[in-house]
Design an enzyme around this catalytic site. Sequence first.
Site, PDB file in Angstrom:
ATOM      1  N   ASP A  11       0.222  49.702  -8.963  1.00  0.00           N
ATOM      2  CA  ASP A  11       0.778  50.558 -10.019  1.00  0.00           C
ATOM      3  C   ASP A  11      -0.319  51.418 -10.669  1.00  0.00           C
ATOM      4  O   ASP A  11      -1.497  51.055 -10.639  1.00  0.00           O
ATOM      5  CB  ASP A  11       1.440  49.647 -11.064  1.00  0.00           C
ATOM      6  CG  ASP A  11       2.386  50.413 -11.960  1.00  0.00           C
ATOM      7  OD1 ASP A  11       2.707  51.580 -11.645  1.00  0.00           O
ATOM      8  OD2 ASP A  11       2.810  49.861 -12.989  1.00  0.00           O
ATOM      9  N   GLY A  12       0.098  52.520 -11.255  1.00  0.00           N
ATOM     10  CA  GLY A  12      -0.816  53.330 -12.070  1.00  0.00           C
ATOM     11  C   GLY A  12      -1.375  54.556 -11.378  1.00  0.00           C
ATOM     12  O   GLY A  12      -2.284  55.194 -11.915  1.00  0.00           O
ATOM     13  N   GLY A  14       0.127  57.421 -11.027  1.00  0.00           N
ATOM     14  CA  GLY A  14       0.502  58.566 -11.866  1.00  0.00           C
ATOM     15  C   GLY A  14      -0.407  58.661 -13.084  1.00  0.00           C
ATOM     16  O   GLY A  14      -0.920  59.734 -13.411  1.00  0.00           O
ATOM     17  N   ARG A  24       0.637  64.154 -10.366  1.00  0.00           N
ATOM     18  CA  ARG A  24       0.869  62.764  -9.977  1.00  0.00           C
ATOM     19  C   ARG A  24       0.578  62.499  -8.489  1.00  0.00           C
ATOM     20  O   ARG A  24       0.059  61.460  -8.108  1.00  0.00           O
ATOM     21  CB  ARG A  24       2.325  62.377 -10.260  1.00  0.00           C
ATOM     22  CG  ARG A  24       2.668  62.296 -11.726  1.00  0.00           C
ATOM     23  CD  ARG A  24       4.152  62.000 -11.913  1.00  0.00           C
ATOM     24  NE  ARG A  24       4.554  60.786 -11.223  1.00  0.00           N
ATOM     25  CZ  ARG A  24       4.337  59.562 -11.684  1.00  0.00           C
ATOM     26  NH1 ARG A  24       3.745  59.389 -12.845  1.00  0.00           N
ATOM     27  NH2 ARG A  24       4.716  58.510 -11.000  1.00  0.00           N
ATOM     28  N   HIS A  28      -1.263  59.470  -6.019  1.00  0.00           N
ATOM     29  CA  HIS A  28      -0.764  58.762  -4.839  1.00  0.00           C
ATOM     30  C   HIS A  28      -1.731  58.933  -3.662  1.00  0.00           C
ATOM     31  O   HIS A  28      -1.948  58.012  -2.887  1.00  0.00           O
ATOM     32  CB  HIS A  28       0.633  59.254  -4.458  1.00  0.00           C
ATOM     33  CG  HIS A  28       1.681  58.913  -5.489  1.00  0.00           C
ATOM     34  ND1 HIS A  28       1.756  57.672  -6.081  1.00  0.00           N
ATOM     35  CD2 HIS A  28       2.683  59.649  -6.031  1.00  0.00           C
ATOM     36  CE1 HIS A  28       2.773  57.665  -6.947  1.00  0.00           C
ATOM     37  NE2 HIS A  28       3.333  58.850  -6.942  1.00  0.00           N
ATOM     38  N   SER A  56       9.646  51.168  -3.648  1.00  0.00           N
ATOM     39  CA  SER A  56      10.760  50.256  -3.945  1.00  0.00           C
ATOM     40  C   SER A  56      12.100  50.959  -3.701  1.00  0.00           C
ATOM     41  O   SER A  56      12.143  52.191  -3.591  1.00  0.00           O
ATOM     42  CB  SER A  56      10.686  49.805  -5.403  1.00  0.00           C
ATOM     43  OG  SER A  56      11.016  50.887  -6.244  1.00  0.00           O
ATOM     44  N   ASN A  59      12.538  53.552  -6.145  1.00  0.00           N
ATOM     45  CA  ASN A  59      11.682  54.747  -6.079  1.00  0.00           C
ATOM     46  C   ASN A  59      12.383  55.962  -5.447  1.00  0.00           C
ATOM     47  O   ASN A  59      11.931  57.098  -5.619  1.00  0.00           O
ATOM     48  CB  ASN A  59      10.383  54.474  -5.304  1.00  0.00           C
ATOM     49  CG  ASN A  59       9.375  53.648  -6.078  1.00  0.00           C
ATOM     50  OD1 ASN A  59       8.536  52.957  -5.495  1.00  0.00           O
ATOM     51  ND2 ASN A  59       9.443  53.694  -7.399  1.00  0.00           N
ATOM     52  N   TRP A  60      13.514  55.735  -4.741  1.00  0.00           N
ATOM     53  CA  TRP A  60      14.261  56.884  -4.191  1.00  0.00           C
ATOM     54  C   TRP A  60      14.772  57.780  -5.315  1.00  0.00           C
ATOM     55  O   TRP A  60      15.109  58.937  -5.090  1.00  0.00           O
ATOM     56  CB  TRP A  60      15.444  56.420  -3.330  1.00  0.00           C
ATOM     57  CG  TRP A  60      15.038  55.718  -2.075  1.00  0.00           C
ATOM     58  CD1 TRP A  60      15.195  54.393  -1.795  1.00  0.00           C
ATOM     59  CD2 TRP A  60      14.411  56.297  -0.912  1.00  0.00           C
ATOM     60  NE1 TRP A  60      14.699  54.100  -0.536  1.00  0.00           N
ATOM     61  CE2 TRP A  60      14.218  55.248   0.025  1.00  0.00           C
ATOM     62  CE3 TRP A  60      13.990  57.581  -0.566  1.00  0.00           C
ATOM     63  CZ2 TRP A  60      13.620  55.455   1.272  1.00  0.00           C
ATOM     64  CZ3 TRP A  60      13.395  57.788   0.676  1.00  0.00           C
ATOM     65  CH2 TRP A  60      13.216  56.727   1.577  1.00  0.00           C
TER      66      TRP A  60
HETATM   67  C1  FPP Z   1       3.037  53.233  -8.563  1.00  0.00           C
HETATM   68  O1  FPP Z   1       2.362  54.183  -9.331  1.00  0.00           O
HETATM   69  C2  FPP Z   1       2.833  53.498  -7.160  1.00  0.00           C
HETATM   70  C3  FPP Z   1       3.804  53.875  -6.286  1.00  0.00           C
HETATM   71  C4  FPP Z   1       5.227  54.028  -6.669  1.00  0.00           C
HETATM   72  C5  FPP Z   1       3.504  54.182  -4.900  1.00  0.00           C
HETATM   73  C6  FPP Z   1       2.397  53.420  -4.242  1.00  0.00           C
HETATM   74  C7  FPP Z   1       1.959  54.234  -3.104  1.00  0.00           C
HETATM   75  C8  FPP Z   1       0.700  54.387  -2.669  1.00  0.00           C
HETATM   76  C9  FPP Z   1      -0.450  53.634  -3.192  1.00  0.00           C
HETATM   77  C10 FPP Z   1       0.376  55.381  -1.597  1.00  0.00           C
HETATM   78  C11 FPP Z   1       1.100  55.272  -0.303  1.00  0.00           C
HETATM   79  C12 FPP Z   1       0.999  53.939   0.337  1.00  0.00           C
HETATM   80  C13 FPP Z   1       0.522  53.699   1.568  1.00  0.00           C
HETATM   81  C14 FPP Z   1       0.651  52.335   2.119  1.00  0.00           C
HETATM   82  C15 FPP Z   1      -0.137  54.697   2.361  1.00  0.00           C
HETATM   83  P1  FPP Z   1       3.185  55.063 -10.374  1.00  0.00           P
HETATM   84  O2  FPP Z   1       3.420  56.400  -9.773  1.00  0.00           O
HETATM   85  O3  FPP Z   1       4.417  54.338 -10.797  1.00  0.00           O
HETATM   86  O4  FPP Z   1       2.148  55.150 -11.519  1.00  0.00           O
HETATM   87  P2  FPP Z   1       2.481  55.314 -13.072  1.00  0.00           P
HETATM   88  O5  FPP Z   1       3.169  54.054 -13.494  1.00  0.00           O
HETATM   89  O6  FPP Z   1       1.124  55.466 -13.673  1.00  0.00           O
HETATM   90  O7  FPP Z   1       3.326  56.532 -13.210  1.00  0.00           O
END
Ligand code: FPP
Length: 243
Positions: A11-12, A14, A24, A28, A56, A59-60
Amino acid sequence: MDVRHIAIIMDGNGRWAQAKGLPRVKGHEAGAQNVRRIMKAAKQAGVKFLTLYAFSVENWNRPKLEVEALMRLLKHFLSEYENEFHESKIRLRIMGRKSDLPEKILKEVERVEEATAAYSDYTLIIALSYGGRVELVNAAKKLAERVESGELKSSEIDESTFVSELYLPDVPDPDLIIRTSGEFRVSNFLLWQCAYSEFYITPICWPDFDENELEKALESFASRDRRFGGLKNIRGSVTSDKK
Ligand code: FPP
């Protein structure tokens, strides 16, 4: 105390990007780079299974552009690191509702899964379109179908028959679940499998979670007294009901 299986809620991304004044998606991208670093570090630490929560079922619902960027990153990750999977004998597995994935991505992940299926020392599991509740409902449905068809009696359903209908029944439960960026939530991750996992939550955002941070998590795990609901810390010799 050995850690056989680590699972990570990455997480984190973004927030990491926002703190740097970046979009954001840049978070990623940095997060995807970090997957490689931690994939190697966990292997070096003797871990056998590393599960990463990449996407997840919820996430869609994110903006279309962000979803597309995540899918692109995943595809890129597979093509960029496929050689490394072979060189380091890493098995790749996907857990989740595969039917949700765009066809191109699905083909690619299934191809890499097949190509690496013979490696048995270290497995990287990517949770993709994964939801713990979906996994449990799915397992319940499959068991109901087996009962309806007469193959199984309802009285025969126990924990091991239930596990046999989860996505990856042969993978042991995670010993340690790490969540980056400080939230104290499970977020629908491995709801069945986390029953006796130890949790480690760090304020560090995923792109900054490096080898040293992993080491800290492992040190914290080593200091835990795992009792699995019993009085001793050795699985198999527990002496009371699970609580
Ligand atoms: C959460 O951060 C992260 C995700 C929803 C996606 C995780 C994906 C990756 C690390 C990259 C792709 C993966 C692979 C295996 C290549 P958030 O966007 O919810 O962060 P925030 O809570 O700070 O907004």
